[in-house]
Structure formats: C-alpha cells, structure tokens
Design an enzyme around this catalytic site. Structure first.
Site, PDB file in Angstrom:
ATOM      1  N   GLU A  75     -14.324 -17.089   1.439  1.00  0.00           N
ATOM      2  CA  GLU A  75     -13.914 -15.677   1.426  1.00  0.00           C
ATOM      3  C   GLU A  75     -14.894 -14.761   0.686  1.00  0.00           C
ATOM      4  OE1 GLU A  75      -9.946 -15.180  -0.116  1.00  0.00           O
ATOM      5  OE2 GLU A  75     -10.114 -12.989  -0.147  1.00  0.00           O
ATOM      6  N   THR A 104      -5.109  -6.868  -0.698  1.00  0.00           N
ATOM      7  CA  THR A 104      -3.755  -7.033  -1.222  1.00  0.00           C
ATOM      8  C   THR A 104      -3.858  -7.068  -2.745  1.00  0.00           C
ATOM      9  OG1 THR A 104      -3.321  -8.385   0.735  1.00  0.00           O
ATOM     10  CG2 THR A 104      -1.665  -8.418  -1.012  1.00  0.00           C
TER      11      THR A 104
HETATM   12  P1  ATP Z   1      -6.502 -10.225   0.321  1.00  0.00           P
HETATM   13  O1  ATP Z   1      -7.978 -10.071   0.577  1.00  0.00           O
HETATM   14  O2  ATP Z   1      -6.108  -9.747  -1.046  1.00  0.00           O
HETATM   15  O3  ATP Z   1      -5.996 -11.594   0.675  1.00  0.00           O
HETATM   16  P2  ATP Z   1      -6.193  -8.623   2.734  1.00  0.00           P
HETATM   17  O4  ATP Z   1      -7.506  -9.163   3.173  1.00  0.00           O
HETATM   18  O5  ATP Z   1      -5.075  -8.715   3.722  1.00  0.00           O
HETATM   19  O6  ATP Z   1      -5.728  -9.267   1.343  1.00  0.00           O
HETATM   20  P3  ATP Z   1      -6.957  -5.866   3.106  1.00  0.00           P
HETATM   21  O7  ATP Z   1      -6.711  -6.048   4.547  1.00  0.00           O
HETATM   22  O8  ATP Z   1      -8.342  -5.528   2.668  1.00  0.00           O
HETATM   23  O9  ATP Z   1      -6.406  -7.113   2.284  1.00  0.00           O
HETATM   24  O10 ATP Z   1      -5.995  -4.726   2.518  1.00  0.00           O
HETATM   25  C1  ATP Z   1      -4.595  -4.826   2.592  1.00  0.00           C
HETATM   26  C2  ATP Z   1      -4.007  -3.512   2.144  1.00  0.00           C
HETATM   27  O11 ATP Z   1      -4.395  -2.483   3.070  1.00  0.00           O
HETATM   28  C3  ATP Z   1      -2.480  -3.456   2.143  1.00  0.00           C
HETATM   29  O12 ATP Z   1      -1.959  -3.977   0.954  1.00  0.00           O
HETATM   30  C4  ATP Z   1      -2.226  -1.960   2.288  1.00  0.00           C
HETATM   31  O13 ATP Z   1      -2.271  -1.307   1.045  1.00  0.00           O
HETATM   32  C5  ATP Z   1      -3.397  -1.478   3.117  1.00  0.00           C
HETATM   33  N1  ATP Z   1      -3.114  -1.245   4.554  1.00  0.00           N
HETATM   34  C6  ATP Z   1      -3.915  -0.512   5.362  1.00  0.00           C
HETATM   35  N2  ATP Z   1      -3.422  -0.435   6.603  1.00  0.00           N
HETATM   36  C7  ATP Z   1      -2.263  -1.140   6.596  1.00  0.00           C
HETATM   37  C8  ATP Z   1      -1.275  -1.443   7.605  1.00  0.00           C
HETATM   38  N3  ATP Z   1      -1.386  -0.981   8.853  1.00  0.00           N
HETATM   39  N4  ATP Z   1      -0.220  -2.209   7.260  1.00  0.00           N
HETATM   40  C9  ATP Z   1      -0.108  -2.695   6.012  1.00  0.00           C
HETATM   41  N5  ATP Z   1      -0.995  -2.433   5.017  1.00  0.00           N
HETATM   42  C10 ATP Z   1      -2.063  -1.670   5.295  1.00  0.00           C
HETATM   43 MG    MG Z   2      -9.230  -9.697   2.073  1.00  0.00          MG
END
Ligand code: ATP
Ligand code: MG
Length: 268
Positions: A75, A104
């Site tokens: 990652e 997240t």
């Molecule tokens: P991590 O890397 O911590 O495991 P992730 O890769 O899923 O999590 P990202 O995709 O970068 O993390 O970001 C997730 C965040 O983006 C959510 O917590 C929220 O605040 C935001 N977000 C943006 N668009 C959306 C959506 N359509 N639905 C839910 N959350 C969204």
């Molecule tokens: Mg991520």
C-alpha cells in the site's frame, strides 16, 4: 468490451479506486466498498484479458475472490509511486516533500527523490468525518455531509481563545481554537455548525501533526492527497487558512485520490 491491457485497483477502508489505460488514455473510477462485487464483476466482463495490480488493505481479499493472478503492490509503495507520477504530470515536483494521504485514516510520508519513508499515522481522517458526522447529524451521505459543513459556523461549537479571554488581550491569536467541541450544548447548534466543527477538528489535527513532521524533517513542502478531498471545499479551506500562518508550502495533488491505484498500475 474495452481494449484495456492494465488495471490498477486500490481497495481501501472505504472506497475502491480504479485506474485503467485504454488506447494510451487513463480512466479513473471510484466505487464504494459496498459496491465491490458488482464493480469487480463488471471489470472482469469488460476487460477479461487485462493484467491487474492490487493494493490497499483489501487487496489480498480481492485477489482471493476475483483475481488470482493479480500483482500485489504494498500500500505505501503504491501510494508514493502514484503520487510521484502525478507530481511529475504537474511539472512542478519538489525534490523533497511531506506527502499527507487523508483516506479513512491518515498517513504521512517523507519523500526524497525515489526514496520514501512512512513517518506517521493518525486515526483522524476521512472516516472520522463520516462516522462522527453520522453520529451527530444522522446523515450518511458524504456529499451531503460536505454541503452541511460548507454552510456551518464552527464558532457555535468550538471554544476559541478569545471566548476564554472575554475581550481582553490574548497571548496568541484570539481566533485560534482553544478547545474543539468545548461549547457542548451552550449554543443552539445546527447540523451545519456541527459538521463545520468536525471538518475543522480533522483539518486542525492534521495541520498540527504535519507541522511537527515538517519541523523534524526540515521541509516546508507539503502535498495533500486522498479521497477526503473529493469535492471537499470546506476541508481545503481550513488547510489553506493555516498555510500562511505556519509557513508551509501546501498543495492538493491533482488526481491524488488515485495515487494508490496509479502506483499499482505502474508496477505491471
Ligand atoms: P484507507 O487508505 O485509510 O484504507 P481509503 O483508501 O478507502 O482508506 P480514501 O478512498 O482515500 O480512503 O478516502 C476515504 C474517504 O473519502 C472517506 O472516509 C470519506 O471521507 C471520503 N469520501 C469521498 N467520497 C466519498 C464517497 N462517495 N463515499 C464515502 N466516502 C467518500
Ligand atoms: Mg487508501
């Protein structure tokens, strides 16, 4: 059917990010983790012969369920390599910078040329915005929570330094937060005010940690990325507002929510 040769997938705690290349053009897609099955079935149907690279916390799960032959990319490597690619695209890549990925949860990386080190992590991130947001307002939809934050007034929720000093001279800027959420139920607070305060608390915490990391690593170049910035003007505004005060040179990476997925694709 798509003429796709390579697909990079970043399956994180909340969202699945997908980058695929078709006739030399990159395409970007995002799905909620609850759409995982349908998104992967669609991909297998549309691009059956594509090579797939996976990254993120759910990468191994995805490989077991859907893509046995997929390349696995760690990652943090994927996030940093993808970020480097987008910084190159930007044409203004710093030699050294802090990379702050607000997913997240939040991760900090120190990037130096082709090397990188994960230097810090915090549980305060986009998941905090979503989860606290739901607890406080009963609203679950990301875009709606962002819209609420945009219209709210954090001063109804947070105690500022000037609130404590009651108009007397303050030893630091009176508008600074003395204590997040400390007003309790003292004021009438709308859902908008509560979300403005949540956004502010997340942003302030991240800025303060970034400032410490910047001091330790002797750089003031900061690059923000992660899906928590998607359409999130209020979050960007709080982070921007600290830029001048703290002497940080900050930017929001274009396509930064796809750094992990791009980093995975580039490993194929
Ligand atoms: P991590 O890397 O911590 O495991 P992730 O890769 O899923 O999590 P990202 O995709 O970068 O993390 O970001 C997730 C965040 O983006 C959510 O917590 C929220 O605040 C935001 N977000 C943006 N668009 C959306 C959506 N359509 N639905 C839910 N959350 C969204
Ligand atoms: Mg991520």
């Amino acid at each position: 059917m798509l003429s796709v040769q390579k697909v990079g997938i970043d399956a994180g705690g909340t969202l699945i990010k997908l980058v695929y290349e078709e006739n030399g053009v990159f395409h970007y897609k995002t799905y909620h983790i609850s759409q995982l099955e349908s998104a992967m079935e669609w991909l297998k149907l549309m691009a059956p012969s594509a090579k797939v690279a996976l990254t993120g916390g759910k990468a191994v799960f995805l490989s077991k369920q859907f893509f046995n032959d997929a390349v696995q990319v760690p990652e943090f490597d994927a996030a940093c390599n993808g970020a480097r690619y987008f910084l190159d695209m930007d044409g203004n890549k710093p030699d050294v910078c802090l990379l702050v990925n607000i997913g997240t949860g939040t991760s900090w990386f120190y990037l130096q040329g082709e090397k990188q080190e994960r230097i810090l992590g915090s549980g305060i991130g986009g998941g905090t915005f979503m989860g606290l947001g739901e607890l406080l307002t009963n609203e679950k939809d990301y875009t709606h929570l962002v819209q609420l934050a945009q219209k709210g007034n954090k001063a109804k929720v947070d105690l500022t330094v000037k609130d404590i000093y009651m108009g007397e001279d303050t030893p630091v800027d009176g508008n600074l937060t003395a204590s997040n959420f400390a007003k309790g139920k003292k004021d009438e607070q709308s859902n908008e005010d509560l979300m403005a305060a949540v956004t502010n608390m997340v942003a302030e915490t991240i800025v303060l940690l970034t400032l410490q990391a910047a001091a330790i690593h002797q750089t003031n170049e900061v690059v923000y990325m992660g899906s928590t910035f998607s359409g999130n003007i209020p979050l960007k505004n709080v982070l921007e507002s600290y830029k001048g005060m703290l002497g940080l040179n900050t930017r929001f990476l274009k396509h930064g929510e796809f750094s992990g997925a791009m980093g995975a694709l580039l490993a194929i």
